[in-house]
Enzyme design. Structure first.
Site, PDB file in Angstrom:
ATOM      1  N   ASP A  86       0.859  -1.181   0.000  1.00  0.00           N
ATOM      2  CA  ASP A  86       0.000   0.000   0.000  1.00  0.00           C
ATOM      3  C   ASP A  86       0.902   1.239   0.000  1.00  0.00           C
ATOM      4  O   ASP A  86       1.775   1.366   0.863  1.00  0.00           O
ATOM      5  CB  ASP A  86      -0.861  -0.077   1.279  1.00  0.00           C
ATOM      6  CG  ASP A  86      -1.791   1.093   1.421  1.00  0.00           C
ATOM      7  OD1 ASP A  86      -1.607   2.107   0.715  1.00  0.00           O
ATOM      8  OD2 ASP A  86      -2.721   0.991   2.262  1.00  0.00           O
ATOM      9  N   HIS A 170       4.444  14.314 -21.885  1.00  0.00           N
ATOM     10  CA  HIS A 170       4.963  13.377 -22.899  1.00  0.00           C
ATOM     11  C   HIS A 170       5.153  14.047 -24.260  1.00  0.00           C
ATOM     12  O   HIS A 170       5.906  13.552 -25.092  1.00  0.00           O
ATOM     13  CB  HIS A 170       4.118  12.100 -22.974  1.00  0.00           C
ATOM     14  CG  HIS A 170       2.872  12.190 -23.793  1.00  0.00           C
ATOM     15  ND1 HIS A 170       1.701  12.710 -23.305  1.00  0.00           N
ATOM     16  CD2 HIS A 170       2.601  11.829 -25.069  1.00  0.00           C
ATOM     17  CE1 HIS A 170       0.777  12.657 -24.249  1.00  0.00           C
ATOM     18  NE2 HIS A 170       1.300  12.130 -25.342  1.00  0.00           N
ATOM     19  N   LYS A 174       8.376  13.857 -27.610  1.00  0.00           N
ATOM     20  CA  LYS A 174       8.137  13.541 -29.030  1.00  0.00           C
ATOM     21  C   LYS A 174       9.217  14.191 -29.878  1.00  0.00           C
ATOM     22  O   LYS A 174       9.440  15.404 -29.781  1.00  0.00           O
ATOM     23  CB  LYS A 174       6.759  14.062 -29.460  1.00  0.00           C
ATOM     24  CG  LYS A 174       5.595  13.308 -28.841  1.00  0.00           C
ATOM     25  CD  LYS A 174       4.276  13.916 -29.320  1.00  0.00           C
ATOM     26  CE  LYS A 174       3.114  13.220 -28.654  1.00  0.00           C
ATOM     27  NZ  LYS A 174       2.319  12.421 -29.548  1.00  0.00           N
ATOM     28  N   HIS A 232       0.356  20.061 -22.913  1.00  0.00           N
ATOM     29  CA  HIS A 232       0.969  19.726 -24.202  1.00  0.00           C
ATOM     30  C   HIS A 232       1.067  20.929 -25.145  1.00  0.00           C
ATOM     31  O   HIS A 232       2.131  21.212 -25.701  1.00  0.00           O
ATOM     32  CB  HIS A 232       0.169  18.632 -24.915  1.00  0.00           C
ATOM     33  CG  HIS A 232      -0.071  17.409 -24.075  1.00  0.00           C
ATOM     34  ND1 HIS A 232       0.811  16.986 -23.111  1.00  0.00           N
ATOM     35  CD2 HIS A 232      -1.091  16.511 -24.072  1.00  0.00           C
ATOM     36  CE1 HIS A 232       0.333  15.881 -22.546  1.00  0.00           C
ATOM     37  NE2 HIS A 232      -0.808  15.581 -23.107  1.00  0.00           N
ATOM     38  N   LYS A 314     -11.928  16.408 -29.286  1.00  0.00           N
ATOM     39  CA  LYS A 314     -12.227  14.991 -29.530  1.00  0.00           C
ATOM     40  C   LYS A 314     -13.341  14.918 -30.585  1.00  0.00           C
ATOM     41  O   LYS A 314     -14.091  15.878 -30.770  1.00  0.00           O
ATOM     42  CB  LYS A 314     -12.737  14.322 -28.250  1.00  0.00           C
ATOM     43  CG  LYS A 314     -11.796  14.453 -27.038  1.00  0.00           C
ATOM     44  CD  LYS A 314     -10.807  13.333 -26.951  1.00  0.00           C
ATOM     45  CE  LYS A 314      -9.957  13.420 -25.699  1.00  0.00           C
ATOM     46  NZ  LYS A 314      -8.675  12.732 -25.822  1.00  0.00           N
TER      47      LYS A 314
END
Ligand code: BG6
Length: 463
Positions: A86, A170, A174, A232, A314
């Site tokens: 835990d 992230h 790239k 991003h 989206k």
């Protein structure tokens, strides 16, 4: 910020989804490239054996890479040990301290829910695991607002030095995102026009042709602004706008953000795709945005207030991420017998899966003396060959102690400062049909600059 190379890699959350999608394939590629040198300790709540973890890793790598080289896989797994427990229990950290006895520069990678960041960091500190040159890599999100990001920075600074904190975005891992700096500064053609005198506006699109799928409850609490814009896309803007970095990206990035005023909520359009409210985990009356378009401006000497438009969403018609630097171009001058109309020229940095650079070039139309735009396209995939996965770059940089690609404390504060007015005064949310480019108002906002360009993906047939 630089630290000496790590002597251990400890991954909290090794049995989770991100580990399956990103971490194992990245470690596998690092092993293949001969870059991994340390033992790896996986930590998670699940009571698994090392064999179970190994099976999990194998499936993950096979899914992402298509096949698994046995020798590489065996040497990767030989680095692993596994501890379960835990994350809030001090005995877990005594076990870790025993396993890491003598370590002076472990990398702790926390791919765990952000609500546990401070607890885990405090426990690591209490077990004396953060002494020396140990470092902690934090997954996103780093805060949910300006005040929460500041509070998180303060809580972590009470436990460790800033140079020990590696905040992951992230996008910075790239290659085509990192390439923005190289394209700009290593090419005279681009360098000469990269300024507010020649540039009409900058248009950034991050489009995904899918919805929130099974991430309804996560997404509904977050929305597009927090999910991809504050992090991003702000990082992308930094690379597009900053002065040439000499050592690390850290200071040029902060300098750039300081010249961007906080967004005016009136320059924001929010959208929600039809059908979003039926997604599992989404509140029936949710006003969370699945699309956002907004205008920023860069008030530096180089840019002189040039507008930067962002749209992200989206359920768009395609999946593509690109930066369009639109040049003012030629207007109303004679060429041959024809007076030319307003001719924009676009420099397009494609930073999504189909990465590369495109440019519009004005040429003579075959049938008459008028001017017609054609496109020059370079695909990085065909020109450059193998490109490391984002997490390959970020994990190896964190282990090497190189913090340049990781947003520092001030970058977090600046990026949240820039978007905070939108969160404080959310605009009404407009519905849009899946497969379209969002609400009409998002089109209207850039009409006077020649409109949003339709992303094209030369490498992806039919797109
Ligand atoms: C993540 C977001 O950070 O980035 C996702 O949570 C988004 O919603 C993803 O889809 C996009 O990343 P990429 O690398 O696929 O462009």
């Amino acid at each position: 910020m630089t630290l000496p190379a790590a002597d251990h890699l400890v991954i909290f959350g090794i049995t989770g989804d991100l580990a399956k999608k990103m971490t194992f394939p990245s470690l596998y590629n690092l092993e293949k490239r001969g870059i991994l040198t340390t033992p790896i300790l996986g930590v998670a709540f699940d009571d698994w054996t090392l064999d179970q973890l190994s099976d999990y890793a194998h499936t993950s790598i096979e899914t992402v890479e298509g096949s698994v080289d046995k020798k590489t896989f065996d040497s990767l797994i030989a680095r692993f040990s596994y501890v379960h427990g835990d994350f809030k229990d001090p005995t877990l950290y005594s076990t870790l301290a025993e396993k890491l006895a003598g370590s002076k520069s472990a990398t702790f990678y926390l791919e765990i829910p952000p609500g546990l960041f401070v607890d885990v960091a405090k426990q690591l500190a209490a077990a004396k695991l953060l002494e020396g040159n140990a470092r902690v890599v934090f997954e996103k999100p780093f805060g949910t607002s300006l005040s929460s990001a500041e509070a998180l920075n303060n809580e972590l600074h009470a436990i460790m030095r800033e140079e020990q904190i590696f905040r992951i975005d992230h996008y910075m891992g790239k290659q085509p995102v990192q390439d923005i700096i190289y394209a700009r500064f290593a090419n005279t053609l681009l360098q000469k026009v990269w300024n507010g005198e020649d540039v009409e506006c900058i248009l950034i699109t991050m489009a995904e042709d899918f919805g929130v799928a099974d991430r309804g409850s996560f997404y509904d609490a977050v929305g597009t602004m927090r999910d991809v814009v504050q992090n991003h896309l702000m990082q992308v803007i930094a690379l597009v706008g900053m002065e040439a970095p000499v050592d690390t990206l850290t200071q040029p990035r902060i300098d750039l953000f300081e010249t961007i005023p906080s967004v005016d909520p009136e320059s924001v359009v929010r959208g929600q795709y039809d059908g979003y409210l039926d997604v599992k985990g989404v509140a029936a009356d949710s006003t969370t945005e699945t699309f956002v378009a907004l205008k920023l401006q860069i008030d530096s000497i180089r840019w002189g207030g040039v507008p930067v438009y962002i749209r992200a969403g989206k359920e768009m018609p395609v999946t593509a991420t690109e930066v369009v630097v639109r040049l003012k171009g030629q207007t109303g001058v004679f060429l041959g017998k024809e007076r030319m109309g307003k001719l924009y020229e676009d420099i397009i940095l494609r930073i999504g899966a189909d990465s590369g650079v495109s440019m519009t070039m004005q040429v003579k139309a075959p049938e008459d003396d008028s001017v017609e735009p054609v496109r020059l396209d370079v695909s990085f995939k065909s020109s450059l060959g193998y490109v490391p996965l984002p997490y390959e770059t970020l994990l190896s940089d964190a282990m090497a102690g190189n913090g340049s690609l990781f947003p520092d404390q001030q970058t977090e504060v600046e990026t949240w400062r820039i978007v905070q007015p939108i969160l404080d005064k959310p605009q009404p949310v407009h519905g849009y049909k899946p497969g379209t480019w969002g609400p009409q108002k998002a089109h209207d906002m850039v009409e006077h600059h020649g409109g949003w360009p339709e992303p094209t993906c030369p490498d992806v047939p039919g797109k």
